[in-house]
Design a protein around this motif. Structure first.
Motif, PDB file in Angstrom:
ATOM      1  N   MET A   1       0.851  -1.170   0.000  1.00 11.25           N
ATOM      2  CA  MET A   1       0.000   0.000   0.000  1.00 11.25           C
ATOM      3  C   MET A   1       0.902   1.239   0.000  1.00 11.25           C
ATOM      4  SD  MET A   1      -3.066   1.031   2.604  1.00 11.25           S
ATOM      5  CE  MET A   1      -3.574  -0.668   2.596  1.00 11.25           C
ATOM      6  N   ASN A   2       0.590   2.182  -0.828  1.00 13.07           N
ATOM      7  CA  ASN A   2       1.401   3.373  -1.002  1.00 13.07           C
ATOM      8  C   ASN A   2       0.575   4.611  -0.677  1.00 13.07           C
ATOM      9  OD1 ASN A   2       3.453   5.105  -1.911  1.00 13.07           O
ATOM     10  ND2 ASN A   2       2.716   5.026  -4.005  1.00 13.07           N
ATOM     11  N   GLU A   3       1.011   5.381   0.328  1.00 12.09           N
ATOM     12  CA  GLU A   3       0.310   6.630   0.626  1.00 12.09           C
ATOM     13  C   GLU A   3       0.747   7.655  -0.406  1.00 12.09           C
ATOM     14  OE1 GLU A   3      -1.309   8.421   4.498  1.00 12.09           O
ATOM     15  OE2 GLU A   3       0.774   9.086   4.380  1.00 12.09           O
ATOM     16  N   ILE A   4      -0.188   8.069  -1.263  1.00 13.70           N
ATOM     17  CA  ILE A   4       0.141   8.992  -2.351  1.00 13.70           C
ATOM     18  C   ILE A   4      -0.131  10.440  -1.976  1.00 13.70           C
ATOM     19  CG2 ILE A   4      -0.122   7.245  -4.141  1.00 13.70           C
ATOM     20  CD1 ILE A   4      -2.924   8.347  -4.697  1.00 13.70           C
ATOM     21  N   ALA A   5      -0.833  10.632  -0.884  1.00 11.91           N
ATOM     22  CA  ALA A   5      -1.125  11.965  -0.339  1.00 11.91           C
ATOM     23  C   ALA A   5      -1.567  11.733   1.099  1.00 11.91           C
ATOM     24  CB  ALA A   5      -2.219  12.656  -1.150  1.00 11.91           C
ATOM     25  N   PRO A   6      -1.536  12.762   1.934  1.00 13.24           N
ATOM     26  CA  PRO A   6      -1.994  12.569   3.315  1.00 13.24           C
ATOM     27  C   PRO A   6      -3.418  12.009   3.360  1.00 13.24           C
ATOM     28  CG  PRO A   6      -0.883  14.660   3.101  1.00 13.24           C
ATOM     29  CD  PRO A   6      -1.044  14.115   1.704  1.00 13.24           C
ATOM     30  N   GLY A   7      -3.559  10.813   3.932  1.00 11.66           N
ATOM     31  CA  GLY A   7      -4.874  10.197   4.074  1.00 11.66           C
ATOM     32  C   GLY A   7      -5.369   9.444   2.857  1.00 11.66           C
ATOM     33  N   ILE A   8      -4.583   9.404   1.794  1.00 15.63           N
ATOM     34  CA  ILE A   8      -4.991   8.760   0.545  1.00 15.63           C
ATOM     35  C   ILE A   8      -3.956   7.711   0.159  1.00 15.63           C
ATOM     36  CG2 ILE A   8      -5.598   9.108  -1.891  1.00 15.63           C
ATOM     37  CD1 ILE A   8      -7.467  10.565   0.116  1.00 15.63           C
ATOM     38  N   THR A   9      -4.427   6.500  -0.164  1.00 13.50           N
ATOM     39  CA  THR A   9      -3.515   5.435  -0.554  1.00 13.50           C
ATOM     40  C   THR A   9      -3.898   4.858  -1.909  1.00 13.50           C
ATOM     41  OG1 THR A   9      -4.824   3.763   0.606  1.00 13.50           O
ATOM     42  CG2 THR A   9      -3.025   4.788   1.842  1.00 13.50           C
ATOM     43  N   ALA A  10      -2.941   4.159  -2.492  1.00  7.49           N
ATOM     44  CA  ALA A  10      -3.183   3.437  -3.739  1.00  7.49           C
ATOM     45  C   ALA A  10      -2.464   2.101  -3.629  1.00  7.49           C
ATOM     46  CB  ALA A  10      -2.678   4.227  -4.933  1.00  7.49           C
ATOM     47  N   ASP A  11      -3.172   1.034  -3.958  1.00  6.15           N
ATOM     48  CA  ASP A  11      -2.628  -0.313  -3.880  1.00  6.15           C
ATOM     49  C   ASP A  11      -3.235  -1.095  -5.042  1.00  6.15           C
ATOM     50  OD1 ASP A  11      -2.132  -3.016  -3.327  1.00  6.15           O
ATOM     51  OD2 ASP A  11      -2.457  -2.774  -1.185  1.00  6.15           O
ATOM     52  N   PRO A  12      -2.402  -1.708  -5.884  1.00  6.08           N
ATOM     53  CA  PRO A  12      -2.942  -2.471  -7.015  1.00  6.08           C
ATOM     54  C   PRO A  12      -3.942  -3.549  -6.589  1.00  6.08           C
ATOM     55  CG  PRO A  12      -0.567  -2.252  -7.207  1.00  6.08           C
ATOM     56  CD  PRO A  12      -0.944  -1.711  -5.862  1.00  6.08           C
ATOM     57  N   ALA A  13      -3.854  -4.026  -5.359  1.00  2.17           N
ATOM     58  CA  ALA A  13      -4.763  -5.064  -4.883  1.00  2.17           C
ATOM     59  C   ALA A  13      -6.082  -4.511  -4.348  1.00  2.17           C
ATOM     60  CB  ALA A  13      -4.078  -5.881  -3.789  1.00  2.17           C
ATOM     61  N   VAL A  14      -6.205  -3.177  -4.281  1.00  3.47           N
ATOM     62  CA  VAL A  14      -7.420  -2.541  -3.767  1.00  3.47           C
ATOM     63  C   VAL A  14      -7.969  -1.617  -4.841  1.00  3.47           C
ATOM     64  CG1 VAL A  14      -8.377  -1.019  -1.990  1.00  3.47           C
ATOM     65  CG2 VAL A  14      -6.576  -2.654  -1.388  1.00  3.47           C
ATOM     66  N   LYS A  15      -9.168  -1.919  -5.318  1.00  2.41           N
ATOM     67  CA  LYS A  15      -9.847  -1.078  -6.318  1.00  2.41           C
ATOM     68  C   LYS A  15      -8.952  -0.793  -7.529  1.00  2.41           C
ATOM     69  CE  LYS A  15     -13.729  -0.546  -4.119  1.00  2.41           C
ATOM     70  NZ  LYS A  15     -14.988  -0.997  -4.666  1.00  2.41           N
ATOM     71  N   LEU A  16      -8.183  -1.822  -7.930  1.00  2.00           N
ATOM     72  CA  LEU A  16      -7.318  -1.724  -9.121  1.00  2.00           C
ATOM     73  C   LEU A  16      -6.309  -0.591  -9.031  1.00  2.00           C
ATOM     74  CD1 LEU A  16     -10.062  -2.373 -11.833  1.00  2.00           C
ATOM     75  CD2 LEU A  16      -8.473  -4.037 -10.831  1.00  2.00           C
ATOM     76  N   GLY A  17      -5.908  -0.236  -7.818  1.00  2.00           N
ATOM     77  CA  GLY A  17      -4.907   0.801  -7.635  1.00  2.00           C
ATOM     78  C   GLY A  17      -5.431   2.218  -7.656  1.00  2.00           C
ATOM     79  N   ARG A  18      -6.747   2.357  -7.725  1.00  2.00           N
ATOM     80  CA  ARG A  18      -7.316   3.711  -7.698  1.00  2.00           C
ATOM     81  C   ARG A  18      -7.130   4.321  -6.311  1.00  2.00           C
ATOM     82  NH1 ARG A  18     -11.792   1.108 -10.860  1.00  2.00           N
ATOM     83  NH2 ARG A  18     -11.345   1.707 -12.999  1.00  2.00           N
ATOM     84  N   PRO A  19      -7.029   5.644  -6.226  1.00  2.00           N
ATOM     85  CA  PRO A  19      -6.867   6.283  -4.912  1.00  2.00           C
ATOM     86  C   PRO A  19      -8.085   6.041  -4.024  1.00  2.00           C
ATOM     87  CG  PRO A  19      -6.346   7.820  -6.682  1.00  2.00           C
ATOM     88  CD  PRO A  19      -6.956   6.618  -7.320  1.00  2.00           C
ATOM     89  N   VAL A  20      -7.810   5.628  -2.786  1.00  2.00           N
ATOM     90  CA  VAL A  20      -8.867   5.386  -1.805  1.00  2.00           C
ATOM     91  C   VAL A  20      -8.514   6.093  -0.502  1.00  2.00           C
ATOM     92  CG1 VAL A  20      -9.508   3.136  -2.781  1.00  2.00           C
ATOM     93  CG2 VAL A  20      -7.833   3.239  -0.929  1.00  2.00           C
ATOM     94  N   ILE A  21      -9.523   6.251   0.347  1.00  2.00           N
ATOM     95  CA  ILE A  21      -9.309   6.799   1.678  1.00  2.00           C
ATOM     96  C   ILE A  21      -8.488   5.779   2.473  1.00  2.00           C
ATOM     97  CG2 ILE A  21     -10.433   7.635   3.779  1.00  2.00           C
ATOM     98  CD1 ILE A  21     -11.046   9.339   1.273  1.00  2.00           C
ATOM     99  N   ARG A  22      -7.425   6.218   3.121  1.00  2.00           N
ATOM    100  CA  ARG A  22      -6.536   5.327   3.870  1.00  2.00           C
ATOM    101  C   ARG A  22      -7.329   4.442   4.833  1.00  2.00           C
ATOM    102  NH1 ARG A  22      -2.559   8.687   6.612  1.00  2.00           N
ATOM    103  NH2 ARG A  22      -4.338   9.281   7.863  1.00  2.00           N
ATOM    104  N   GLY A  23      -7.013   3.153   4.807  1.00  2.00           N
ATOM    105  CA  GLY A  23      -7.646   2.195   5.703  1.00  2.00           C
ATOM    106  C   GLY A  23      -9.024   1.736   5.280  1.00  2.00           C
ATOM    107  N   THR A  24      -9.449   2.149   4.086  1.00  2.00           N
ATOM    108  CA  THR A  24     -10.779   1.767   3.585  1.00  2.00           C
ATOM    109  C   THR A  24     -10.648   1.303   2.143  1.00  2.00           C
ATOM    110  OG1 THR A  24     -11.460   3.856   2.528  1.00  2.00           O
ATOM    111  CG2 THR A  24     -11.739   3.694   4.929  1.00  2.00           C
ATOM    112  N   ARG A  25     -11.772   0.920   1.575  1.00  2.00           N
ATOM    113  CA  ARG A  25     -11.851   0.619   0.146  1.00  2.00           C
ATOM    114  C   ARG A  25     -12.727   1.676  -0.556  1.00  2.00           C
ATOM    115  NH1 ARG A  25     -10.158  -4.334  -1.341  1.00  2.00           N
ATOM    116  NH2 ARG A  25     -11.662  -4.503  -3.042  1.00  2.00           N
ATOM    117  N   VAL A  26     -12.899   2.818   0.084  1.00  2.00           N
ATOM    118  CA  VAL A  26     -13.755   3.889  -0.448  1.00  2.00           C
ATOM    119  C   VAL A  26     -12.928   4.754  -1.396  1.00  2.00           C
ATOM    120  CG1 VAL A  26     -15.194   5.875   0.123  1.00  2.00           C
ATOM    121  CG2 VAL A  26     -15.140   3.901   1.662  1.00  2.00           C
ATOM    122  N   PRO A  27     -13.256   4.725  -2.692  1.00  2.00           N
ATOM    123  CA  PRO A  27     -12.499   5.513  -3.663  1.00  2.00           C
ATOM    124  C   PRO A  27     -12.703   7.022  -3.481  1.00  2.00           C
ATOM    125  CG  PRO A  27     -13.792   3.803  -4.753  1.00  2.00           C
ATOM    126  CD  PRO A  27     -14.256   3.880  -3.333  1.00  2.00           C
TER     127      PRO A  27
END
Length: 69
Positions: A1-27
């Motif tokens: 999991m990669n934090e791309i901005a404060p509070g926002i992460t991107a992970d290829p295994a979560v929602k195809l790597g789209r930015p989500v709220i950290r700790g959630t699957r909410v895009p």
């Protein structure tokens, strides 16, 4: 999991790597779409178990993504 901005992460295994709220699957795009359609921050928070800070992080990420910051 990669934090791309404060509070926002991107992970290829979560929602195809789209930015989500950290700790959630909410895009981020879902949050922005609801706010753009007139939903209040409070209603978004209640609907997706987010904090106000989570929603503001999504807005800050979006602003940086389209702006000249």
């Amino acid at each position: 999991m990669n934090e791309i901005a404060p509070g926002i992460t991107a992970d290829p295994a979560v929602k195809l790597g789209r930015p989500v709220i950290r700790g959630t699957r909410v895009p981020v795009s879902l949050v922005l779409g609801h706010l753009a359609s007139g939903m209040t921050i409070e209603h978004v928070c209640a609907s997706y178990e987010l904090t106000r800070e989570d929603v503001l992080a999504a807005l800050a990420y979006a602003a940086k993504s389209v702006g000249d910051w």
